[in-house]
Design a protein around this motif. Structure first.
Motif, PDB file in Angstrom:
ATOM      1  N   PRO A   1       0.815  -1.228   0.000  1.00  0.00           N
ATOM      2  CA  PRO A   1       0.000   0.000   0.000  1.00  0.00           C
ATOM      3  C   PRO A   1       0.846   1.274   0.000  1.00  0.00           C
ATOM      4  N   GLN A   2       2.001   1.254   0.631  1.00  0.00           N
ATOM      5  CA  GLN A   2       2.866   2.432   0.634  1.00  0.00           C
ATOM      6  C   GLN A   2       3.467   2.667  -0.755  1.00  0.00           C
TER       7      GLN A   2
ATOM      8  N   LEU B   1       2.968   6.057  -3.008  1.00  0.00           N
ATOM      9  CA  LEU B   1       4.064   6.782  -3.653  1.00  0.00           C
ATOM     10  C   LEU B   1       3.830   6.915  -5.154  1.00  0.00           C
ATOM     11  N   ALA B   2       3.370   5.831  -5.798  1.00  0.00           N
ATOM     12  CA  ALA B   2       3.089   5.874  -7.236  1.00  0.00           C
ATOM     13  C   ALA B   2       1.975   6.875  -7.541  1.00  0.00           C
TER      14      ALA B   2
ATOM     15  N   ILE C   1       8.055   4.822   7.998  1.00  0.00           N
ATOM     16  CA  ILE C   1       9.310   4.750   7.245  1.00  0.00           C
ATOM     17  C   ILE C   1       9.210   5.611   5.981  1.00  0.00           C
ATOM     18  N   MET C   2       8.064   5.539   5.313  1.00  0.00           N
ATOM     19  CA  MET C   2       7.874   6.313   4.094  1.00  0.00           C
ATOM     20  C   MET C   2       8.017   7.809   4.373  1.00  0.00           C
ATOM     21  N   GLU C   3       7.384   8.265   5.463  1.00  0.00           N
ATOM     22  CA  GLU C   3       7.415   9.699   5.793  1.00  0.00           C
ATOM     23  C   GLU C   3       8.760  10.135   6.367  1.00  0.00           C
TER      24      GLU C   3
ATOM     25  N   PRO D   1      11.955  11.942   2.389  1.00  0.00           N
ATOM     26  CA  PRO D   1      13.080  12.883   2.501  1.00  0.00           C
ATOM     27  C   PRO D   1      14.268  12.507   1.609  1.00  0.00           C
ATOM     28  N   GLU D   2      14.522  11.225   1.459  1.00  0.00           N
ATOM     29  CA  GLU D   2      15.640  10.788   0.597  1.00  0.00           C
ATOM     30  C   GLU D   2      15.322  11.046  -0.867  1.00  0.00           C
ATOM     31  N   ILE D   3      14.055  10.902  -1.257  1.00  0.00           N
ATOM     32  CA  ILE D   3      13.650  11.236  -2.626  1.00  0.00           C
ATOM     33  C   ILE D   3      13.893  12.718  -2.871  1.00  0.00           C
TER      34      ILE D   3
END
Length: 179
Positions: free
Chosen positions: A86-87, A91-92, A165-167, A172-174
């Motif tokens: 789902p994450q 993102l997509a 983790i996504m947030e 941030p790394e993206i």
């Protein structure tokens, strides 16, 4: 009066001390990250991978051009991959380009997985023997790499991507890789 025997007390004390160290180590934020010698290097070639069914095939050119992108190693037999899916979809939907590499899996099972959960990938490849994964330094699935616009590995996350983790890490790394 009975004589004190330290051998009775010593094993529980040693166990308690080790348990405390393990708990401390698991609580550290950097404990989630495994080191990667690939950071800053060009993404390894994926020439050895094969297309997955009729899905758009992944190529080396895709990794080296365009903007920031993710490469996600996953498998249908991987429960954490199902949990992070789902994450990846989120993102997509937010416009992040995600390339999927199906790892040590049967094509039919992989296609069924994507049919059931949705396909967040711009292009997909299959690494059934796992040779390409070795070049990427894969520890296991799921594992996600952030690539900059030139195709250099900017960040690697081993394990399932949760909302937190996504947030806290992936987005941030993206953003950092886009600078």
């Amino acid at each position: 009066m009975a004589k004190f025997n330290p051998m009775i007390v010593l094993p529980p004390l040693v166990f308690a001390g080790l348990a405390g160290l393990f708990m401390f180590g698991m609580g550290r934020e950097d404990a989630q990250q495994l080191p990667s010698s690939q950071i800053g290097r060009a993404a390894p070639s994926i020439e050895a991978v094969t297309p997955l069914g009729d899905l758009a095939p992944l190529s080396d050119e895709m990794l080296r051009t365009g903007g920031v992108k993710l490469v996600n190693y996953w498998a249908s037999w991987c429960a954490p991959c199902r949990a992070e899916h789902p994450q990846l979809e989120t993102l997509a939907e937010e416009g992040v380009t995600i390339y999927g590499v199906n790892y040590k899996d049967e094509a039919g099972n992989a296609l069924k997985f994507l049919d059931e959960l949705g396909d967040p990938f711009t292009a997909v490849a299959q690494d059934e023997p796992g040779r390409t994964a070795l070049e990427w330094g894969l520890y296991g699935v799921p594992e996600t790499y952030v690539l900059d616009a030139e195709g250099h590995i900017a960040y690697r996350f081993a394990g399932p991507i949760t909302v937190e983790i996504m947030e806290k890490y992936i987005k941030p790394e993206i953003a950092k890789a886009a600078q």
